[in-house]
Design an enzyme around this catalytic site. Sequence first.
Site, mmCIF file in Angstrom:
data_model
loop_
_atom_site.group_PDB
_atom_site.id
_atom_site.type_symbol
_atom_site.label_atom_id
_atom_site.label_comp_id
_atom_site.label_asym_id
_atom_site.label_seq_id
_atom_site.Cartn_x
_atom_site.Cartn_y
_atom_site.Cartn_z
ATOM 1 N N HIS A 9 -2.484 -4.089 7.989
ATOM 2 C CA HIS A 9 -3.272 -3.840 9.192
ATOM 3 C C HIS A 9 -2.498 -4.196 10.453
ATOM 4 O O HIS A 9 -2.510 -3.468 11.439
ATOM 5 C CB HIS A 9 -4.589 -4.617 9.165
ATOM 6 N N LEU A 72 -7.037 -4.890 0.523
ATOM 7 C CA LEU A 72 -7.811 -5.189 -0.686
ATOM 8 C C LEU A 72 -9.038 -4.291 -0.819
ATOM 9 O O LEU A 72 -9.487 -4.030 -1.926
ATOM 10 C CB LEU A 72 -8.245 -6.653 -0.688
ATOM 11 N N GLY A 75 -11.864 0.259 3.033
ATOM 12 C CA GLY A 75 -12.587 0.492 4.285
ATOM 13 C C GLY A 75 -12.078 1.738 5.000
ATOM 14 O O GLY A 75 -11.276 2.507 4.464
ATOM 15 N N HIS A 77 -9.993 2.051 7.349
ATOM 16 C CA HIS A 77 -8.543 2.100 7.553
ATOM 17 C C HIS A 77 -7.846 2.787 6.377
ATOM 18 O O HIS A 77 -6.933 3.582 6.563
ATOM 19 C CB HIS A 77 -7.979 0.687 7.707
#
Lengths: 122, 122
Positions: A9, A72, A75, A77
């Site tokens: 991220h 993990l 989502g 992203h």
Amino acid sequence: MKALLIVAHGSRREESNVEVRKIATQLRQCSTDQYHIVRAAFLELADPLIPEGIKQCIDDGATSVIVLPYFLNSGRHVVEDIPRIVAQTRQGYPGIEIGVAPHLGASALMMDLLIATANTSR
Amino acid sequence: MKALLIVAHGSRREESNVEVRKIATQLRQCSTDQYHIVRAAFLELADPLIPEGIKQCIDDGATSVIVLPYFLNSGRHVVEDIPRIVAQTRQGYPGIEIGVAPHLGASALMMDLLIATANTSR
């Protein structure tokens, strides 16, 4: 020549970004038979961003690049942002194969990793 | 009886929390010889929170609980928040051993997981 681009991220906390770059370095040392180039890139907040990371792999001589989301959970992203950015970047390199791997949480090996990590608890 | 409590950050996106609970369920099915109880808990934004997750393990009969931070990076949550909450909760259960495992990114097996995941790219 195959390249692996680990995409995290990106964090305002620079130590977290350094950890991701270190993982790329470690991986480079232990996977030279499969991936000749291993680099790190970030979705936001840290350098290089994904398009620049892909460019660096290609500048290094990569003929194929696998983008590996270092996430993990699946989502937005993982599901939307990374594939969209990769698809846009891919248009600039018609001769190069650029794929996206599943996120880490999707791997069957995750179970082994969880047990192994639990067994080293302090 | 040993319990493993997987602790994720918790998300406003409920699907992410469901993914974490699913991982606990999967792990319960494949590690019954090592951990008789496997549960999920969250640092914030989702239920149960860590103290409640530990309580649930103990209510299930756990005599030891390993708290496993489901985090890739060693940020403030891993270094400070989770150990602090576990230390506070531990005081309420003097007869129970409650430990904290390293975060996932620290595991040597992470390299294998990264390569295996990259090899399933689409």
